[in-house]
Design a protein around this motif. Structure first.
Motif, PDB file in Angstrom:
ATOM      1  N   VAL A 120       4.448 -10.623 -17.544  1.00 54.21           N
ATOM      2  CA  VAL A 120       4.251  -9.262 -17.064  1.00 54.21           C
ATOM      3  C   VAL A 120       4.096  -9.298 -15.546  1.00 54.21           C
ATOM      4  O   VAL A 120       3.840 -10.338 -14.957  1.00 54.21           O
ATOM      5  CB  VAL A 120       3.004  -8.582 -17.700  1.00 54.21           C
ATOM      6  N   LYS A 121       4.215  -8.139 -14.934  1.00 55.69           N
ATOM      7  CA  LYS A 121       4.071  -7.992 -13.492  1.00 55.69           C
ATOM      8  C   LYS A 121       2.596  -8.154 -13.097  1.00 55.69           C
ATOM      9  O   LYS A 121       1.696  -7.817 -13.855  1.00 55.69           O
ATOM     10  CB  LYS A 121       4.592  -6.601 -13.107  1.00 55.69           C
ATOM     11  N   CYS A 122       2.370  -8.643 -11.893  1.00 61.12           N
ATOM     12  CA  CYS A 122       1.019  -8.741 -11.345  1.00 61.12           C
ATOM     13  C   CYS A 122       0.354  -7.365 -11.391  1.00 61.12           C
ATOM     14  O   CYS A 122       0.975  -6.369 -11.015  1.00 61.12           O
ATOM     15  CB  CYS A 122       1.079  -9.248  -9.905  1.00 61.12           C
ATOM     16  N   PRO A 123      -0.899  -7.305 -11.835  1.00 61.73           N
ATOM     17  CA  PRO A 123      -1.580  -6.006 -11.897  1.00 61.73           C
ATOM     18  C   PRO A 123      -1.655  -5.321 -10.526  1.00 61.73           C
ATOM     19  O   PRO A 123      -1.894  -5.974  -9.502  1.00 61.73           O
ATOM     20  CB  PRO A 123      -2.983  -6.359 -12.396  1.00 61.73           C
ATOM     21  N   ASP A 124      -1.466  -4.012 -10.534  1.00 58.10           N
ATOM     22  CA  ASP A 124      -1.487  -3.236  -9.289  1.00 58.10           C
ATOM     23  C   ASP A 124      -2.806  -3.366  -8.539  1.00 58.10           C
ATOM     24  O   ASP A 124      -2.819  -3.400  -7.314  1.00 58.10           O
ATOM     25  CB  ASP A 124      -1.201  -1.755  -9.578  1.00 58.10           C
ATOM     26  N   HIS A 125      -3.929  -3.453  -9.268  1.00 56.95           N
ATOM     27  CA  HIS A 125      -5.223  -3.519  -8.581  1.00 56.95           C
ATOM     28  C   HIS A 125      -5.378  -4.805  -7.769  1.00 56.95           C
ATOM     29  O   HIS A 125      -6.159  -4.841  -6.820  1.00 56.95           O
ATOM     30  CB  HIS A 125      -6.390  -3.338  -9.564  1.00 56.95           C
ATOM     31  N   ILE A 126      -4.620  -5.833  -8.091  1.00 58.19           N
ATOM     32  CA  ILE A 126      -4.617  -7.057  -7.274  1.00 58.19           C
ATOM     33  C   ILE A 126      -3.672  -6.873  -6.095  1.00 58.19           C
ATOM     34  O   ILE A 126      -4.025  -7.144  -4.955  1.00 58.19           O
ATOM     35  CB  ILE A 126      -4.223  -8.279  -8.122  1.00 58.19           C
ATOM     36  N   LEU A 127      -2.463  -6.387  -6.357  1.00 57.56           N
ATOM     37  CA  LEU A 127      -1.489  -6.165  -5.285  1.00 57.56           C
ATOM     38  C   LEU A 127      -2.011  -5.249  -4.191  1.00 57.56           C
ATOM     39  O   LEU A 127      -1.761  -5.473  -3.016  1.00 57.56           O
ATOM     40  CB  LEU A 127      -0.194  -5.584  -5.863  1.00 57.56           C
ATOM     41  N   GLU A 128      -2.773  -4.242  -4.585  1.00 53.99           N
ATOM     42  CA  GLU A 128      -3.296  -3.270  -3.626  1.00 53.99           C
ATOM     43  C   GLU A 128      -4.259  -3.902  -2.623  1.00 53.99           C
ATOM     44  O   GLU A 128      -4.431  -3.392  -1.522  1.00 53.99           O
ATOM     45  CB  GLU A 128      -4.009  -2.135  -4.362  1.00 53.99           C
ATOM     46  N   LYS A 129      -4.878  -5.012  -2.978  1.00 50.53           N
ATOM     47  CA  LYS A 129      -5.868  -5.642  -2.100  1.00 50.53           C
ATOM     48  C   LYS A 129      -5.274  -6.728  -1.206  1.00 50.53           C
ATOM     49  O   LYS A 129      -5.982  -7.319  -0.415  1.00 50.53           O
ATOM     50  CB  LYS A 129      -6.999  -6.215  -2.953  1.00 50.53           C
ATOM     51  N   LEU A 130      -3.986  -6.984  -1.355  1.00 54.07           N
ATOM     52  CA  LEU A 130      -3.334  -8.036  -0.585  1.00 54.07           C
ATOM     53  C   LEU A 130      -2.541  -7.435   0.577  1.00 54.07           C
ATOM     54  O   LEU A 130      -1.835  -6.452   0.404  1.00 54.07           O
ATOM     55  CB  LEU A 130      -2.394  -8.849  -1.472  1.00 54.07           C
ATOM     56  N   THR A 131      -2.665  -8.040   1.742  1.00 53.83           N
ATOM     57  CA  THR A 131      -1.867  -7.621   2.891  1.00 53.83           C
ATOM     58  C   THR A 131      -1.173  -8.852   3.472  1.00 53.83           C
ATOM     59  O   THR A 131      -1.815  -9.861   3.741  1.00 53.83           O
ATOM     60  CB  THR A 131      -2.756  -6.981   3.976  1.00 53.83           C
ATOM     61  N   PHE A 132       0.123  -8.750   3.620  1.00 52.37           N
ATOM     62  CA  PHE A 132       0.906  -9.876   4.147  1.00 52.37           C
ATOM     63  C   PHE A 132       1.485  -9.529   5.489  1.00 52.37           C
ATOM     64  O   PHE A 132       1.729  -8.430   5.836  1.00 52.37           O
ATOM     65  CB  PHE A 132       2.032 -10.242   3.168  1.00 52.37           C
TER      66      PHE A 132
END
Length: 132
Positions: A120-132
Motif C-alpha cells: 500500500v501507499k505510505c500513509p498521508d499523515h507521515i508524508l505530510e510531516k516530511l519536507t525534502f
C-alpha cells in the motif's frame, strides 16, 4: 523531520565474552532508530498496525567499521533521503560516545496491508510531516 538521533547504553547481554557487541544485534539497533524516527513524527509502529499497516524489512545492509563495547553509549542516527511511496528507505550511522563511527547501514521496508499482505501507499499523515 528527515533525521533523528537516539542514544542508549550497550547491555551486557548484547556482547560476547570479550565485551564486544554481537554483530546480529545491530539489526535491533536499527529497529530502535526507526521506531524513534517514527515517534519523532508523532506516530508509532503500534498506531500504524492498529490502522492496518505493517512495515516488513525487505532489505538490510550493514557495514561494520569499529566494534561497540559493553556499556558504550551508542547513538543511532536515522535518516530518510527521499519521499516514501510504497517503500521507505532508511540510512543509519551508529556512533559511540567519542563520535567514532561504528557502523553504517541501510534498510528498505514496504508498507503492507496487514489483512491482505499487499503493498500500500505510505500513509498521508507521515508524508505530510516530511519536507525534502
Amino acid at each position: 523531520m528527515l533525521k533523528n538521533s537516539f542514544s542508549f547504553r550497550v547491555r551486557y547481554v548484547e556482547t560476547d565474552q570479550m565485551g564486544v557487541v554481537y554483530h546480529g544485534n545491530y539489526a535491533q539497533y536499527l529497529e530502535l532508530g526507526r521506531v524513534e524516527w517514527l515517534r519523532s513524527l508523532g506516530t508509532t509502529y503500534r498506531s500504524m498496525e492498529e490502522n492496518g499497516i505493517i512495515l516488513p524489512v525487505i532489505s538490510l545492509q550493514i557495514k561494520y567499521k569499529k566494534s561497540a563495547l559493553y556499556d558504550d553509549l551508542i547513538t543511532v542516527e536515522t535518516e530518510i533521503k527521499k519521499p516514501p511511496l510504497v517503500k521507505i528507505e532508511f540510512d543509519y550511522k551508529i556512533y559511540n560516545e567519542s563520535r567514532e563511527l561504528l557502523a553504517e547501514a541501510n534498510t528498505v521496508l514496504a508498507f503492507m496491508d496487514k489483512n491482505t499482505n499487499r503493498p500500500v501507499k505510505c500513509p498521508d499523515h507521515i508524508l505530510e510531516k516530511l519536507t525534502f
